[in-house]
Enzyme design. Structure first.
Site, PDB file in Angstrom:
ATOM      1  N   VAL A  48       0.869  -1.177   0.000  1.00  0.00           N
ATOM      2  CA  VAL A  48       0.000   0.000   0.000  1.00  0.00           C
ATOM      3  C   VAL A  48       0.913   1.236   0.000  1.00  0.00           C
ATOM      4  O   VAL A  48       2.128   1.103   0.026  1.00  0.00           O
ATOM      5  CB  VAL A  48      -0.934   0.045   1.234  1.00  0.00           C
ATOM      6  CG1 VAL A  48      -2.154  -0.814   1.043  1.00  0.00           C
ATOM      7  CG2 VAL A  48      -0.188  -0.339   2.496  1.00  0.00           C
ATOM      8  N   ALA A  51      -0.561   7.485  -2.115  1.00  0.00           N
ATOM      9  CA  ALA A  51      -0.749   8.929  -2.198  1.00  0.00           C
ATOM     10  C   ALA A  51       0.501   9.614  -1.656  1.00  0.00           C
ATOM     11  O   ALA A  51       1.082   9.174  -0.661  1.00  0.00           O
ATOM     12  CB  ALA A  51      -1.968   9.350  -1.392  1.00  0.00           C
ATOM     13  N   LYS A  79      -2.307  14.928  -8.020  1.00  0.00           N
ATOM     14  CA  LYS A  79      -2.937  15.186  -6.730  1.00  0.00           C
ATOM     15  C   LYS A  79      -2.705  16.645  -6.340  1.00  0.00           C
ATOM     16  O   LYS A  79      -1.559  17.066  -6.190  1.00  0.00           O
ATOM     17  CB  LYS A  79      -2.337  14.236  -5.681  1.00  0.00           C
ATOM     18  CG  LYS A  79      -2.786  14.521  -4.268  1.00  0.00           C
ATOM     19  CD  LYS A  79      -2.238  13.522  -3.276  1.00  0.00           C
ATOM     20  CE  LYS A  79      -2.580  13.934  -1.862  1.00  0.00           C
ATOM     21  NZ  LYS A  79      -1.958  13.093  -0.846  1.00  0.00           N
ATOM     22  N   PRO A  97      -5.075  21.978   0.385  1.00  0.00           N
ATOM     23  CA  PRO A  97      -4.480  22.059  -0.954  1.00  0.00           C
ATOM     24  C   PRO A  97      -2.957  22.119  -0.913  1.00  0.00           C
ATOM     25  O   PRO A  97      -2.374  22.499   0.104  1.00  0.00           O
ATOM     26  CB  PRO A  97      -5.019  23.390  -1.466  1.00  0.00           C
ATOM     27  CG  PRO A  97      -5.121  24.237  -0.235  1.00  0.00           C
ATOM     28  CD  PRO A  97      -5.408  23.312   0.922  1.00  0.00           C
ATOM     29  N   VAL A 187      17.005 -12.956   4.536  1.00  0.00           N
ATOM     30  CA  VAL A 187      18.029 -12.900   5.582  1.00  0.00           C
ATOM     31  C   VAL A 187      17.566 -13.738   6.764  1.00  0.00           C
ATOM     32  O   VAL A 187      16.451 -13.539   7.266  1.00  0.00           O
ATOM     33  CB  VAL A 187      18.239 -11.434   6.044  1.00  0.00           C
ATOM     34  CG1 VAL A 187      19.163 -11.374   7.254  1.00  0.00           C
ATOM     35  CG2 VAL A 187      18.777 -10.589   4.897  1.00  0.00           C
ATOM     36  N   LEU A 335       9.045   1.909   7.115  1.00  0.00           N
ATOM     37  CA  LEU A 335       8.242   1.358   8.207  1.00  0.00           C
ATOM     38  C   LEU A 335       9.121   0.776   9.303  1.00  0.00           C
ATOM     39  O   LEU A 335       8.691   0.654  10.450  1.00  0.00           O
ATOM     40  CB  LEU A 335       7.296   0.282   7.658  1.00  0.00           C
ATOM     41  CG  LEU A 335       6.289   0.786   6.610  1.00  0.00           C
ATOM     42  CD1 LEU A 335       5.496  -0.381   6.017  1.00  0.00           C
ATOM     43  CD2 LEU A 335       5.339   1.816   7.194  1.00  0.00           C
ATOM     44  N   ILE A 348       5.808   8.182   2.641  1.00  0.00           N
ATOM     45  CA  ILE A 348       6.794   8.203   1.544  1.00  0.00           C
ATOM     46  C   ILE A 348       7.643   9.477   1.659  1.00  0.00           C
ATOM     47  O   ILE A 348       8.850   9.451   1.404  1.00  0.00           O
ATOM     48  CB  ILE A 348       6.092   8.064   0.177  1.00  0.00           C
ATOM     49  CG1 ILE A 348       5.489   6.649   0.090  1.00  0.00           C
ATOM     50  CG2 ILE A 348       7.061   8.309  -0.981  1.00  0.00           C
ATOM     51  CD1 ILE A 348       4.625   6.388  -1.134  1.00  0.00           C
ATOM     52  N   GLY A 441      11.189  20.334   6.998  1.00  0.00           N
ATOM     53  CA  GLY A 441      10.160  19.375   7.415  1.00  0.00           C
ATOM     54  C   GLY A 441       8.754  19.876   7.164  1.00  0.00           C
ATOM     55  O   GLY A 441       8.533  20.979   6.660  1.00  0.00           O
TER      56      GLY A 441
HETATM   57  P1  FAD Z   1       7.673  -2.956   3.028  1.00  0.00           P
HETATM   58  O1  FAD Z   1       6.885  -2.558   1.857  1.00  0.00           O
HETATM   59  O2  FAD Z   1       7.028  -3.854   4.034  1.00  0.00           O
HETATM   60  O3  FAD Z   1       8.986  -3.658   2.485  1.00  0.00           O
HETATM   61  C1  FAD Z   1       9.785  -4.469   3.310  1.00  0.00           C
HETATM   62  C2  FAD Z   1      10.798  -5.184   2.452  1.00  0.00           C
HETATM   63  O4  FAD Z   1      11.673  -5.905   3.294  1.00  0.00           O
HETATM   64  C3  FAD Z   1      10.199  -6.192   1.473  1.00  0.00           C
HETATM   65  O5  FAD Z   1      10.887  -6.146   0.244  1.00  0.00           O
HETATM   66  C4  FAD Z   1      10.457  -7.519   2.157  1.00  0.00           C
HETATM   67  O6  FAD Z   1      10.521  -8.581   1.256  1.00  0.00           O
HETATM   68  C5  FAD Z   1      11.817  -7.217   2.793  1.00  0.00           C
HETATM   69  N1  FAD Z   1      12.166  -8.119   3.885  1.00  0.00           N
HETATM   70  C6  FAD Z   1      11.579  -8.237   5.093  1.00  0.00           C
HETATM   71  N2  FAD Z   1      12.188  -9.174   5.829  1.00  0.00           N
HETATM   72  C7  FAD Z   1      13.211  -9.652   5.075  1.00  0.00           C
HETATM   73  C8  FAD Z   1      14.201 -10.655   5.248  1.00  0.00           C
HETATM   74  N3  FAD Z   1      14.260 -11.378   6.362  1.00  0.00           N
HETATM   75  N4  FAD Z   1      15.082 -10.872   4.261  1.00  0.00           N
HETATM   76  C9  FAD Z   1      15.022 -10.164   3.092  1.00  0.00           C
HETATM   77  N5  FAD Z   1      14.103  -9.207   2.871  1.00  0.00           N
HETATM   78  C10 FAD Z   1      13.203  -8.969   3.846  1.00  0.00           C
HETATM   79  N6  FAD Z   1       2.522   6.027   2.633  1.00  0.00           N
HETATM   80  C11 FAD Z   1       2.316   7.115   1.885  1.00  0.00           C
HETATM   81  O7  FAD Z   1       3.231   7.917   1.700  1.00  0.00           O
HETATM   82  N7  FAD Z   1       1.095   7.345   1.322  1.00  0.00           N
HETATM   83  C12 FAD Z   1       0.037   6.533   1.537  1.00  0.00           C
HETATM   84  O8  FAD Z   1      -1.036   6.762   0.983  1.00  0.00           O
HETATM   85  C13 FAD Z   1       0.211   5.413   2.395  1.00  0.00           C
HETATM   86  N8  FAD Z   1      -0.808   4.585   2.682  1.00  0.00           N
HETATM   87  C14 FAD Z   1      -0.598   3.556   3.563  1.00  0.00           C
HETATM   88  C15 FAD Z   1      -1.678   2.776   3.978  1.00  0.00           C
HETATM   89  C16 FAD Z   1      -1.481   1.766   4.920  1.00  0.00           C
HETATM   90  C17 FAD Z   1      -2.638   0.953   5.387  1.00  0.00           C
HETATM   91  C18 FAD Z   1      -0.177   1.485   5.406  1.00  0.00           C
HETATM   92  C19 FAD Z   1       0.060   0.370   6.375  1.00  0.00           C
HETATM   93  C20 FAD Z   1       0.887   2.235   4.966  1.00  0.00           C
HETATM   94  C21 FAD Z   1       0.687   3.285   4.075  1.00  0.00           C
HETATM   95  N9  FAD Z   1       1.732   4.099   3.685  1.00  0.00           N
HETATM   96  C22 FAD Z   1       1.512   5.185   2.912  1.00  0.00           C
HETATM   97  C23 FAD Z   1       3.088   3.772   4.089  1.00  0.00           C
HETATM   98  C24 FAD Z   1       3.807   3.095   2.930  1.00  0.00           C
HETATM   99  O9  FAD Z   1       3.084   1.960   2.505  1.00  0.00           O
HETATM  100  C25 FAD Z   1       5.199   2.682   3.377  1.00  0.00           C
HETATM  101  O10 FAD Z   1       5.834   3.761   3.969  1.00  0.00           O
HETATM  102  C26 FAD Z   1       6.012   2.258   2.196  1.00  0.00           C
HETATM  103  O11 FAD Z   1       5.356   1.280   1.452  1.00  0.00           O
HETATM  104  C27 FAD Z   1       7.359   1.750   2.631  1.00  0.00           C
HETATM  105  O12 FAD Z   1       7.289   0.468   3.139  1.00  0.00           O
HETATM  106  P2  FAD Z   1       8.665  -0.245   3.433  1.00  0.00           P
HETATM  107  O13 FAD Z   1       9.452  -0.306   2.186  1.00  0.00           O
HETATM  108  O14 FAD Z   1       9.267   0.405   4.610  1.00  0.00           O
HETATM  109  O15 FAD Z   1       8.213  -1.708   3.887  1.00  0.00           O
END
Ligand code: FAD
Length: 509
Positions: A48, A51, A79, A97, A187, A335, A348, A441
């Site tokens: 997810v 936006a 947007k 806006p 990992v 995250l 993001i 910020g």
């Molecule tokens: P993830 O997408 O979870 O990626 C984690 C990565 O780590 C994956 O590639 C996985 O395979 C890898 N990994 C994990 N463990 C291991 C391991 N042991 N070995 C190798 N690889 C591993 N943000 C916005 O800016 N706008 C939005 O509209 C928005 N909507 C959201 C709605 C919801 C409900 C949520 C929960 C989040 C939303 N976010 C939004 C936040 C956004 O989705 C995240 O900030 C963004 O996707 C980044 O995620 P990430 O890359 O940190 O984690």
């Protein structure tokens, strides 16, 4: 020949991992640094996050991406802001806006002229009528802003809605073409130096070991390296932001093709609507203390524009941040470092800010031998805390300033104690119409004003300097500004037409 470069290892290939890899590929000299990214198809990504905020354009521009190509490949739309429906009271709506309200003159910020005219019965229109971005959004119109600062069409900016999975894939192709090494694998072991505690290598299920000097934890909510290896606490903000669940579901197009995100208040949270070229992303963010999953799902599915395209997916989360994001030779981004609900599409942005800060504070190759200067980590952590706290205050504002009486979730929010930093901002605004205007910020003054006024928080006073201007002149300037917005927007193409001519994705062209 032995590779003597400083070895950076990114674990995780979601939006955070690939934005980090792309930023480093663009900014670090390949002769001094090597970058390897490990991702696991088996685990996958959160899937997810569609936006964004206008800052993403600066990030894409830094990479040198072609905007139309990026939008085609990620099925993106434009947007101009976020529409908040029913947040103050059912039936109310306002738009936050991306752009300015009016224009300052005589050294006095616009809101003071408007407040003064309003107090004298001379402000002809509500506050949002002085925003070009709001007017364009309400008309479902879009065109690129004018670069000429004198033009009224230069008073707005824009962000994108895109398919998060396609964006990560797009960046993966971009970064691997520029020297980033990608390894697929999971990992399952992490080695650390017995003396310094620094991570020395990670080992995959396959048995392959990847040594490094700096490890970037982009493993999502798992926070495999930072939380898993180091004793880093979690600062929990549930008492201010009680939502802890999301149900997400895509649906077919049906309603308006809006150049904005919509966030509609619901009995125990809120529902997002994010239009992409090929579908609409929807989700209900709710508090499990106030609502069951079944009830949330029923509400979500009852408010879709078109047919659901998948089963709703549940995501659990806790709002808050890691006490530190950089510890020893491990930096968490995305995250893995914290999460705040997507009410203002900030995650993001927080990734992007962390990537830029990391590039600025990147250890020198010499530090592979001598150890990382702790001042770099301290500064990174200071900046990260500041970012998260500012976003938190802004999010909490949306909830507390509600008049949805008799609804337990909203009643709780209206009466809960709030962070001191937010209380201070509210007092200043109520007393003198002063809103924060951060240079570093989020969020800028116009953002605060839009939400404060939109939620019905009106100041008791305004900047007295506004009283020095002739009231007829002030009223005429306000009318003129609103009039220029009206005629400018009337000449704009529709959002749908602009996308069709500028960046239509093949499958939906
Ligand atoms: P993830 O997408 O979870 O990626 C984690 C990565 O780590 C994956 O590639 C996985 O395979 C890898 N990994 C994990 N463990 C291991 C391991 N042991 N070995 C190798 N690889 C591993 N943000 C916005 O800016 N706008 C939005 O509209 C928005 N909507 C959201 C709605 C919801 C409900 C949520 C929960 C989040 C939303 N976010 C939004 C936040 C956004 O989705 C995240 O900030 C963004 O996707 C980044 O995620 P990430 O890359 O940190 O984690």
């Amino acid at each position: 020949m032995q590779d003597t470069r400083y070895r950076i290892v990114i674990i995780g290939g979601g939006t955070a991992g690939w934005m980090t890899a792309a930023g480093l590929a663009r900014q670090l000299p390949g002769a001094d640094y090597s970058v390897t990214l490990v991702e696991s198809d088996e685990i996958g990504t959160v899937g997810v996050g569609e936006a964004t905020l206008p800052h993403i354009k600066l990030f894409n521009d830094m990479l040198g991406l072609d905007e139309a190509q990026f939008m085609r490949e990620t099925r993106a739309t434009f947007k101009l802001g976020i529409e908040f429906c029913d947040w103050d009271r059912p039936g109310d709506r306002y738009i936050h806006p991306f752009g300015a309200f009016g224009e300052p003159w005589g050294g006095v910020e616009f809101q003071n002229h408007w407040l003064r005219a309003r107090a004298s019965g001379r402000a002809g229109a509500p506050f949002e009528a002085y925003s070009y971005a709001v007017a364009a959004a309400r008309a479902n119109a879009f065109e690129l802003p004018d670069e000429n600062p004198k033009s009224i069409r230069s008073t707005y900016s824009y962000a994108y809605h895109f398919d998060a999975g396609l964006y990560a894939e797009f960046l993966r192709r971009w970064a691997t073409a520029r020297g980033i090494t990608r390894i697929e694998g999971q990992v399952n072991a992490i080695d650390r130096d017995a003396t310094s505690g620094a991570i020395t290598q990670v080992t995959l299920k396959s048995g392959q070991s990847i040594p490094g000097d700096l490890f970037i934890d982009c493993t999502g909510f798992r926070s495999l390296l930072l939380a898993g290896q180091f004793d880093v606490g979690w600062e929990d903000w549930t008492s201010w932001l009680p939502c802890d669940r999301a149900l997400a579901v895509p649906c077919a197009h049906g309603g308006d093709f809006t150049p904005y995100t919509r966030a509609t208040a619901r009995p125990a949270g809120w529902q997002w609507r994010i239009p992409l070229q090929h579908r609409i992303g929807n989700g209900y963010i709710f508090s499990s203390n106030f609502l069951s999953q079944e009830a949330a799902q029923e509400t979500l599915l009852a408010h879709l524009d078109g047919a659901a395209l998948a089963e709703p997916r549940l995501l659990r989360f806790s709002p808050g941040r890691r006490a530190l994001s950089w510890r020893s030779n491990c930096v968490a981004i995305g995250l893995a470092s914290g999460f705040l609900e997507p009410l203002e599409s900030t995650s993001i942005y927080l990734i992007q800010a962390a990537v830029i800060d990391l590039i600025n504070l990147m250890p020198t190759p010499r530090m592979a031998k001598d150890g990382i200067d702790p001042r770099l980590a301290d500064e990174f952590n200071r900046l990260t805390v500041m970012q998260y706290e500012r976003v938190r205050d802004f999010l909490v504002l949306h909830y507390i300033a509600n008049r949805r009486e008799g609804e337990p979730f909203w009643d709780y929010l209206r009466h809960m104690p709030i962070p001191d930093s937010l209380a201070h901002k509210l007092e200043l605004f109520r007393a003198r119409a002063t809103a924060p205007n951060y240079q570093y910020g989020l969020f800028a003054r116009d953002s605060w004003l839009s939400v404060l006024v939109g939620q019905g928080v009106m100041p008791e006073g305004y900047d007295r300097l506004a009283d020095t201007f002739d009231l007829d002149m002030v009223a005429a300037r306000l009318d003129d500004f609103a009039g220029r917005i009206g005629s400018g927007v009337a000449a704009m193409p529709s959002h749908a037409d602009f996308i069709a001519s500028y960046c239509a994705a093949e499958a939906v062209a």
